[in-house]
Write a protein that holds these residues in place. Sequence first.
Motif, PDB file in Angstrom:
ATOM      1  N   TRP A 177       0.841  -1.194   0.000  1.00 33.57           N
ATOM      2  CA  TRP A 177       0.000   0.000   0.000  1.00 33.57           C
ATOM      3  C   TRP A 177       0.876   1.244   0.000  1.00 33.57           C
ATOM      4  CZ3 TRP A 177      -1.857   4.513   1.946  1.00 33.57           C
ATOM      5  CH2 TRP A 177      -3.208   4.833   1.780  1.00 33.57           C
ATOM      6  N   GLN A 178       1.886   1.242   0.865  1.00 35.50           N
ATOM      7  CA  GLN A 178       2.768   2.409   0.987  1.00 35.50           C
ATOM      8  C   GLN A 178       3.561   2.631  -0.305  1.00 35.50           C
ATOM      9  OE1 GLN A 178       5.400   2.348   4.384  1.00 35.50           O
ATOM     10  NE2 GLN A 178       6.003   4.462   4.084  1.00 35.50           N
ATOM     11  N   THR A 179       4.002   1.578  -0.945  1.00 34.75           N
ATOM     12  CA  THR A 179       4.741   1.705  -2.207  1.00 34.75           C
ATOM     13  C   THR A 179       3.862   2.340  -3.277  1.00 34.75           C
ATOM     14  OG1 THR A 179       6.174  -0.179  -1.713  1.00 34.75           O
ATOM     15  CG2 THR A 179       5.930   0.414  -4.039  1.00 34.75           C
TER      16      THR A 179
ATOM     17  N   PHE B  37       1.570   9.612  -5.516  1.00 32.37           N
ATOM     18  CA  PHE B  37       1.299  10.969  -5.034  1.00 32.37           C
ATOM     19  C   PHE B  37       2.588  11.698  -4.691  1.00 32.37           C
ATOM     20  CE2 PHE B  37      -2.425   8.420  -4.164  1.00 32.37           C
ATOM     21  CZ  PHE B  37      -3.418   9.189  -4.736  1.00 32.37           C
ATOM     22  N   PRO B  38       2.720  12.932  -5.170  1.00 32.41           N
ATOM     23  CA  PRO B  38       3.917  13.705  -4.822  1.00 32.41           C
ATOM     24  C   PRO B  38       3.945  13.988  -3.316  1.00 32.41           C
ATOM     25  CG  PRO B  38       2.335  15.076  -6.009  1.00 32.41           C
ATOM     26  CD  PRO B  38       1.795  13.685  -6.003  1.00 32.41           C
ATOM     27  N   LEU B  39       5.131  14.167  -2.794  1.00 32.73           N
ATOM     28  CA  LEU B  39       5.326  14.403  -1.368  1.00 32.73           C
ATOM     29  C   LEU B  39       4.443  15.537  -0.856  1.00 32.73           C
ATOM     30  CD1 LEU B  39       6.875  13.589   1.171  1.00 32.73           C
ATOM     31  CD2 LEU B  39       8.701  15.141   0.471  1.00 32.73           C
ATOM     32  N   SER B  40       4.270  16.583  -1.662  1.00 39.44           N
ATOM     33  CA  SER B  40       3.473  17.743  -1.233  1.00 39.44           C
ATOM     34  C   SER B  40       1.998  17.408  -1.033  1.00 39.44           C
ATOM     35  CB  SER B  40       3.606  18.888  -2.236  1.00 39.44           C
ATOM     36  OG  SER B  40       3.055  18.508  -3.478  1.00 39.44           O
ATOM     37  N   GLU B  41       1.539  16.290  -1.607  1.00 37.14           N
ATOM     38  CA  GLU B  41       0.131  15.907  -1.488  1.00 37.14           C
ATOM     39  C   GLU B  41      -0.085  14.746  -0.523  1.00 37.14           C
ATOM     40  OE1 GLU B  41      -1.655  15.178  -5.319  1.00 37.14           O
ATOM     41  OE2 GLU B  41      -0.926  17.074  -6.119  1.00 37.14           O
ATOM     42  N   ARG B  42       0.991  14.252   0.079  1.00 38.45           N
ATOM     43  CA  ARG B  42       0.871  13.079   0.945  1.00 38.45           C
ATOM     44  C   ARG B  42       0.847  13.445   2.419  1.00 38.45           C
ATOM     45  NH1 ARG B  42       5.326  10.328  -2.207  1.00 38.45           N
ATOM     46  NH2 ARG B  42       6.603  10.774  -0.397  1.00 38.45           N
TER      47      ARG B  42
ATOM     48  N   ILE C 170     -13.277  10.484  -1.053  1.00 42.62           N
ATOM     49  CA  ILE C 170     -12.082   9.766  -1.486  1.00 42.62           C
ATOM     50  C   ILE C 170     -10.915  10.740  -1.397  1.00 42.62           C
ATOM     51  CG2 ILE C 170     -10.998   8.437  -3.337  1.00 42.62           C
ATOM     52  CD1 ILE C 170     -13.784   7.311  -2.286  1.00 42.62           C
ATOM     53  N   LEU C 171      -9.992  10.488  -0.460  1.00 38.36           N
ATOM     54  CA  LEU C 171      -8.817  11.344  -0.349  1.00 38.36           C
ATOM     55  C   LEU C 171      -7.718  10.858  -1.291  1.00 38.36           C
ATOM     56  CD1 LEU C 171      -7.336  13.725   0.954  1.00 38.36           C
ATOM     57  CD2 LEU C 171      -6.586  12.151   2.766  1.00 38.36           C
ATOM     58  N   TYR C 172      -7.438   9.567  -1.277  1.00 42.49           N
ATOM     59  CA  TYR C 172      -6.417   8.990  -2.153  1.00 42.49           C
ATOM     60  C   TYR C 172      -6.991   7.786  -2.881  1.00 42.49           C
ATOM     61  CZ  TYR C 172      -3.146  11.669   0.748  1.00 42.49           C
ATOM     62  OH  TYR C 172      -2.492  12.670   1.416  1.00 42.49           O
ATOM     63  N   PHE C 173      -6.725   7.735  -4.179  1.00 44.00           N
ATOM     64  CA  PHE C 173      -7.144   6.617  -5.023  1.00 44.00           C
ATOM     65  C   PHE C 173      -6.069   6.450  -6.083  1.00 44.00           C
ATOM     66  CE2 PHE C 173      -9.631   6.105  -9.176  1.00 44.00           C
ATOM     67  CZ  PHE C 173      -9.511   4.725  -9.194  1.00 44.00           C
ATOM     68  N   ALA C 174      -5.520   5.254  -6.190  1.00 46.77           N
ATOM     69  CA  ALA C 174      -4.497   4.999  -7.203  1.00 46.77           C
ATOM     70  C   ALA C 174      -4.440   3.513  -7.519  1.00 46.77           C
ATOM     71  CB  ALA C 174      -3.123   5.457  -6.708  1.00 46.77           C
TER      72      ALA C 174
ATOM     73  N   MET D 252      -3.804  22.182   1.662  1.00 47.99           N
ATOM     74  CA  MET D 252      -2.375  22.095   1.953  1.00 47.99           C
ATOM     75  C   MET D 252      -1.476  21.987   0.732  1.00 47.99           C
ATOM     76  SD  MET D 252      -1.880  18.271   3.396  1.00 47.99           S
ATOM     77  CE  MET D 252      -1.866  16.872   2.313  1.00 47.99           C
ATOM     78  N   SER D 253      -1.977  21.404  -0.315  1.00 43.75           N
ATOM     79  CA  SER D 253      -1.078  21.151  -1.436  1.00 43.75           C
ATOM     80  C   SER D 253      -1.515  21.798  -2.740  1.00 43.75           C
ATOM     81  CB  SER D 253      -0.914  19.647  -1.620  1.00 43.75           C
ATOM     82  OG  SER D 253      -2.151  19.036  -1.786  1.00 43.75           O
ATOM     83  N   GLY D 254      -2.481  22.686  -2.677  1.00 38.07           N
ATOM     84  CA  GLY D 254      -2.846  23.365  -3.912  1.00 38.07           C
ATOM     85  C   GLY D 254      -4.328  23.564  -4.080  1.00 38.07           C
ATOM     86  N   ASP D 255      -4.705  23.723  -5.343  1.00 36.68           N
ATOM     87  CA  ASP D 255      -6.091  23.973  -5.706  1.00 36.68           C
ATOM     88  C   ASP D 255      -6.614  22.764  -6.481  1.00 36.68           C
ATOM     89  OD1 ASP D 255      -5.905  26.547  -4.626  1.00 36.68           O
ATOM     90  OD2 ASP D 255      -5.103  27.336  -6.511  1.00 36.68           O
TER      91      ASP D 255
END
Length: 173
Positions: free
Chosen positions: A14-16, A22-27, A70-74, A139-142
Amino acid sequence: MRIVPIEEKDWPVWQTIYEEAFPLSERIDFDELVQLSKDNPKINLSKLMELDQIVGLLCHVDLPDQKGFILYFATHAKQRGMGLGSKALVAMKELYPNGFILESEQIGTQAGNEEQRQSRFKFYERNGVKASDMLSHNMSGDFHLMHSTETITSQDYLKAINMFGIPAEISKI
């Protein structure tokens, strides 16, 4: 496609996927995400399963009335372009029949990854997740707020994103 809660043995995979997608700025730090999910039963870390194989991840919030955020989906980088993302969105619609809301990076800003942003945005639209007339600034943009039904609102989004301790403001496009 099945959405299944992760177990501790799944954390490395999952972490990999998470760090590749996701870029560091969005994690949010992975250990912090795990702790948030332990502290709040509405926050879920799930794996996307296809034929008993982990093919992706989902970090999502259960909201009242069968709605979700949904915050993260990949999907796993090696398995993109195989229709798995579309199958995952169908599973999310089944999980949240009254709608889910998610963020998609703002398009039309001449960002360095504009083509990738456009591609993601179009992917969601092709799969019945429509752009609202709202932007989230966090935190990471628009981000465009996109929803699977008209019944999920930006107020639902604000309640959910707050569970992660992420301050966000909403504006109309």
